[in-house]
Every structure is written in C-alpha cells, then in structure tokens.
Write an enzyme that holds these catalytic residues in place. Structure first.
Site, PDB file in Angstrom:
ATOM      1  N   GLY A  13       0.810  -1.214   0.000  1.00  0.00           N
ATOM      2  CA  GLY A  13       0.000   0.000   0.000  1.00  0.00           C
ATOM      3  C   GLY A  13       0.846   1.268   0.000  1.00  0.00           C
ATOM      4  O   GLY A  13       0.524   2.240  -0.684  1.00  0.00           O
ATOM      5  N   THR A  14       1.916   1.264   0.761  1.00  0.00           N
ATOM      6  CA  THR A  14       2.757   2.466   0.834  1.00  0.00           C
ATOM      7  C   THR A  14       3.328   2.799  -0.539  1.00  0.00           C
ATOM      8  O   THR A  14       3.276   3.964  -0.974  1.00  0.00           O
ATOM      9  CB  THR A  14       3.885   2.266   1.869  1.00  0.00           C
ATOM     10  OG1 THR A  14       3.293   2.297   3.176  1.00  0.00           O
ATOM     11  CG2 THR A  14       4.953   3.348   1.769  1.00  0.00           C
TER      12      THR A  14
ATOM     13  N   ASN B 195      -8.070   4.528   8.779  1.00  0.00           N
ATOM     14  CA  ASN B 195      -7.490   3.319   9.378  1.00  0.00           C
ATOM     15  C   ASN B 195      -7.511   3.302  10.894  1.00  0.00           C
ATOM     16  O   ASN B 195      -7.319   2.266  11.503  1.00  0.00           O
ATOM     17  CB  ASN B 195      -6.048   3.122   8.884  1.00  0.00           C
ATOM     18  CG  ASN B 195      -5.148   4.272   9.289  1.00  0.00           C
ATOM     19  OD1 ASN B 195      -5.595   5.425   9.372  1.00  0.00           O
ATOM     20  ND2 ASN B 195      -3.897   3.998   9.549  1.00  0.00           N
TER      21      ASN B 195
ATOM     22  N   CYS C 215       1.607   1.822  11.932  1.00  0.00           N
ATOM     23  CA  CYS C 215       2.671   2.570  11.272  1.00  0.00           C
ATOM     24  C   CYS C 215       3.201   3.723  12.097  1.00  0.00           C
ATOM     25  O   CYS C 215       4.226   4.296  11.760  1.00  0.00           O
ATOM     26  CB  CYS C 215       2.209   3.082   9.917  1.00  0.00           C
ATOM     27  SG  CYS C 215       2.112   1.749   8.737  1.00  0.00           S
TER      28      CYS C 215
END
Lengths: 381, 381
Positions: free
Chosen positions: A71-72, A147, A322
């Site tokens: 995703g990053t 998120n 994260c």
C-alpha cells in the site's frame, strides 16, 4: 497464536489457500515471468490470473492493475504520478502516513497542498471541500476508510463535488482498509486511482496494487527491467502477487460482513456496560467500517494498556501500527479535535473477519477486567 | 518441475527451509512488526534475526542492512541516494537495467555519467577507469558479477584505483549475482553500498537488501510509516525478509561452489565436442562466476533456440530475464564488441547450486541434439 487478535487493521494472517498458493509459487512454479521458457511462461500466466482476480474484485479491468510491494508504494506511486508540478492539491489531515508524508515532502518542493477539514467523527466537511477547491485544482487524495477510527467517506458525493468545481482534477483514494470490508465498485466510485494492499485482508505482506483509470499517467518510481508494462520495474514478486490474487477471490461476503458489524456492536455494548467512562471515538459502530472500533479509556495511557492487554492475550493497538513506535498522540485523533486526555487513551480494536460472537465476548470480558484493574492501580498510585 | 532448469541467474526455487519460514510468517507469526503487542514484538524479533543473518553472510553489521522489495529497488535506492546533484558519476555499459536505466534517467537531469570501457570478456578497463576518474568524481556503480556472461570484476583493485584518484568518491556494487556464489567480505571489498537479492539464491522473490556503510547517506524512495529506521517505509514484508534471512544461512559452501565450477566446465567441454562452431562468450569457465556460462551458436536465433530447448525440457535464456521480452540483441553483448551474428545467437546457461554432474551431462546431450537438429533445419530452409 494463542489469545484473541484484535488488530486486523494492522495486518491479518494469510488465509490457508493463500499460503498454499505462495508455497507453490516459491517452489514448484518458481519461474521468472520475464523468461521465455516454460517455467517463465507459466509464472507469467499465474500473474495474469492474479491480475484478473484483483481487477474483478473491484470491477476494474486487468489492464488497470499495477502490482506494487504494498500500500505504501501504491500511495506514493499514485500521488507522485498524478500531481502536477506547481499544482494545487487537496488532502485531509487524517490520511495514512504514506499519503501524509508524501504530501509533506512535495509541499516542500513546488506543490501547494490544502487540507480539507474533518468533523469529530472523521467525515470530510464537504462545504469546506467546496471552499478550498478551485477550477485549477489538479489532485485530490483521501482514504475511503480511515485506518484508525473506521470512518467511511461518502466518496461518490466527494467525487461529484470535486469534479464539478475542478473539472480536470485527478482523484486518488487509499482503499486499503476498505478492500474486503465494503463492496467496491470501480465505475461507481469514479476515481482515477485506488490503492489496495494484500495483507490487510488475508493476503501476503509485500504485495499491493494501484488500480488506475489511465495507466499512461503513471510515472514509475523504480527504473529497470520495465516489468508491469514499464510502470514498476523489478522481478515480479510472484508468490506475493499470486497470493494477493487468491485473497481477492476470498474476500468476505455480504453476510459475513453483516455478522462482523453485529459482533462489533455487541463487543462495544458489553464494554460500555462493564467500564464506566469509556468513550467511543469516530462514527457509531453501525456507520463505521465493519472491522474497526476505536474506544478511549480516559486516564489510562494507551500504550501501557495495549501492553497490559497483550499480556492477557488480547492484541489491540494504540493508533495505527505505522506510527505506534513514535510514542506520541495520534495525529489523526488530534485532527478530530479530541481532548488530549481522550486521544491519549484511545485503543483501536479491529476484527478479523472470522471472529465469532463468543470470541468477541471473551475478549470484551478481558478488556473489562484489565481496564478496571488498571484503573484501580492508577487510583492507588 | 520436469526438465532441467538452467536459468538460475534469472531466478531460483526457494529452498525448502525458506518455504517453511515463509509459511510460518504468513500464518502463525503474522504480526505487524510495528505493533506493540506480543505478535508484533515477535515479528520484530524475527526481522531482527533475519537482519543479523543477512549481515553476517557478508561480514557487515546488522545496522547496515536496509531491506527492500528486491535488487531493483536496492539499486535504485543506492544510486539515487549516493549521487550528488550535478556530480560526476561513473558506471559501465554492461550493468543490469536497474542500474543502467537509473543512470540514463539521472543523466537527463543534471548528473554527468561516464561509462568505463570493458574488454571482450567483460572486464573493466582499469586504465580507462583511471582516465575518466577525476578528483571530484562523486559516485561509481558497477556490478561485481555480470549477470549475462558471469565476469567477476577485480573489485578491490577498482576500489583502490577509484579512491586514489577521487578520494571522496562513493562506490556501489550490484552483488546480486555474486551473493552465494563468491565469498563476499564487506570490509575487504571496501565499498559504500552493496545490493543483494533473495530470489537469486534460494530465497523468496520480493525481498532484497541494500547494505550500506553509512545509513545516514540514504535518501528514502518511499515516504510513509518510516520502517527500516525511516529509510524504507511500508509494512515490512516479514515472510520475504525472514525467508531471505534463512536463505542467507544456506548459501552454498566452498566445496559446493567448486563442484559447480567443475560441472560447468564439463558441460562446456561436452557441448564443444558435440557442436561445431560453438563460441564461448565472456571469460573462460574457470574464471567466471561458478553458475554462469554464455555460449553462442552462430546462425541460430537465440530466442527460437531458447524455446526449442524449453520444449525438450531444458530451461536456459537469451540475455537476462529482465530484457528477454524486448526481442533485441543484448546491450551487454553489444558493449563487449561481439559480432552481431555471435551476439544474436547467445544462450546463457546458469546452474542451480544443487545440479549434479549427471543432470548437466543429460542437459548437454539435449542441447547438442536440439542445436544440431536446428542447424539441419536452418540449412534446409
């Protein structure tokens, strides 16, 4: 793993079918898709199948899927491809670090970034969006599902408003927390690019995808062997990609999703009855994404509570994974305008899609016990 | 897989122990290393172990290893971090596309790149290197082992010459084809950065590493959650990284490497006896890296031959996998100054480290049979 895992928004275990597919691609079907011999051709065929499966899961075409390392990378690829140098961009203050940090970096160069306000539940303030949009705005990026608190944005309305005010705007959505939790319909969403990640929904880590309307707009982040039609160089991570393809075929159905919502509501109800002063952060449980519930236990430091819960076999998180090591109050919760006391005691519970009512009830009991015990200790200090 | 795989320089099957480690990280040990609870802490511990194992395999420190999604990302990361804007860089015309394309892109901006000549066997022309180096040269990147013809550079001598002429030069080596085939000694090599990739030597695809002398020189390619000490954002590919760590502990020993060299020599000898006009490309088999042998069968188009061999269960390649789909003569072979007829008929045979003498003999027989058959057909056309 013993205990009850309630951190599905951070990552999930790969499904058995995914593990089997990865195993096969590592051993038996290990060819390099760029090779012209039979093992290479076979690997290429497997990638093609995975591409079709991922595309189908959101109603896009296979030619629109660019596989990435996660995703990053997909978020970085989207933003850095779709902004226009010197252009006016819009985002929100509650994006994932891979979006937020990319904008922060670009803003130091020649890009102007405006952040649209969000309300206390994390919903975009559409009126404010209209105000900051102008006809030449070139790019908008916002997560479909937040998120940390699970807010689901009204993406169709946001896209409509944005395109009305800025006809040539390109729109990207980070749908990492939405894939496998909401029905995604590429055509209805009407965005130009969309990010998904395999490991958030039963797939392997190390695989993600950017789905794009017009691949010709994408500017590669990595140069080299020109894999992925020249848009993502590097030997394809065939086990990861094929595993992601299998995960795409196993996304939970409507019925399971409804059960998750119900279990989440019961969990919340049980905790609210067992702990005084607990505060819900974000939208009400029936409005947020099925797997995320963010609760604050004012007076208890979140990171200490996460560790205390872990010792009892309940694995939840403070903020997103994260940023958990930064030991500071989540910037997302700050942007919601929460009081520091509430924000610093917030725990995210996020449910695997195969959680049962009884597991959730056991987890709620443990949470009640740990929190009440900790409150007693804190009072005595 | 049936048949004999002779394309180990393109990719290798993961070793059983690696597959087992990947399986474990996908299922049982699936936590996100950034999470503070027990599954997260456990995953972090596994990454730490992998980092130590990879570092130890080349004699570096664990703090010098940055995990990436593979060799291409590591090469991009090294070059784009270590060049100085406007600075003078040096490379060679026979680098992997991930190095070559990165320099090509940077040269379009403000970087000056000079390419050091190589001889017909792919060895760097050290006198030419001395000529193009100047005191302010800032960066040199060259592969320790060439991926198409297996030339092993005299890295220590090159580093000595470069540092003598340009005291502040930063040196990167792409050691993707060297890891697990040559004894690598970080201190003796004396480079500033080194790229390795897991899948070229029994590890999983999707994992690689850049080993760096001074991590503070690295400028991240991806922005986000600041994993890898801020140098590579994105949820760690724990199965890939841990699998790479296991692969690092299983690199073939000296004895096996010697056996590979011997098998390669026998293979070459057998083919030379069975086919007239075969030409060796690159260094003599005892001087090149143990797993790579490049042979030309003038008159036979390489891609057609690769496919004909594949039908007989012999999986070799024309050029490198990364450029095989481009259907043009390898730029590496062109840079060696080979005649077009020789270059366009070149086949790379690259050996897995567990190949046996008898397998190689069977393969050589098949090659002889296919080549002689094809020659007959070509004559009759």
């Amino acid at each position: 793993m013993e205990g009850i895992y309630m951190d599905a928004a951070a990552t999930t275990p790969a499904r058995p079918e995914v593990i089997e597919a990865v195993r096969k691609m590592l051993g038996q079907d290990f060819g390099n898709p760029s090779s012209l011999h039979a093992p290479g051709v076979n690997a290429e065929k497997e990638i093609k199948k995975a591409r079709r499966r991922v595309a189908e899961s959101i109603g896009a075409g296979p030619g629109q899927v660019i596989f990435t390392s996660g995703g990053t990378e997909a978020n970085n690829l989207a933003i850095r491809s779709l902004i226009r140098p010197g252009g006016h961009c819009i985002s929100t203050p509650i994006e994932h670090p891979s979006v937020q940090e990319t904008f922060r970096f670009l803003a130091r160069q020649d890009c102007v970034v405006d952040y649209c306000r969000v309300d206390r539940e994390g919903n975009i303030d559409i009126q404010h969006l209209e105000q900051i949009l102008h006809p030449a705005s070139c790019f908008l990026s916002l997560a479909l599902v937040n998120n940390e608190i699970g807010t689901v944005q009204d993406l169709e309305e946001i896209v409509r408003v944005a395109r009305k005010k800025a006809p040539r705007i390109l729109i990207h959505t980070d749908a990492v927390q939405a894939w496998g939790k909401l029905q995604l319909d590429w055509d209805r969403m009407g965005v130009d690019a969309l990010t998904i990640s395999a490991h958030k929904t039963g797939g392997p880590k190390g695989a993600g995808a950017l789905v794009v309307c017009r691949p010709e707009l994408i500017k590669p982040l990595l140069w080299g062997g020109e894999q992925e039609e020249g848009l993502r160089s590097g030997t394809e991570n065939t086990p990861g990609i094929v595993g992601m393809g299998v995960a795409a075929t196993l996304l939970p159905e409507e019925k399971k999703i409804r059960a998750m919502t119900r279990i989440k509501q019961e969990f919340f109800q049980q905790i609210r009855e067992g702990i005084t002063g607990v505060e819900l952060i974000g939208p009400s449980p029936e409005k947020s994404v099925p797997h995320i519930l963010n609760l604050s236990f004012p007076g208890l430091p979140a990171q200490v509570l996460v560790q205390a819960l872990s010792r009892e076999g309940i694995y939840a998180s403070s903020g997103s994974a994260c940023s958990s090591h930064r030991h500071q109050i989540s910037y997302v919760l700050q942007a919601l305008g929460l009081e520091k006391e509430v924000a610093s005691s917030a725990i995210r519970f996020s449910f695997l899609d195969d959680i049962s009512s009884s597991q959730a009830a056991v987890a709620a009991d443990k949470v009640i016990q740990v929190v009440n015990q900790m409150k007693k200790v804190m009072r005595n200090v």
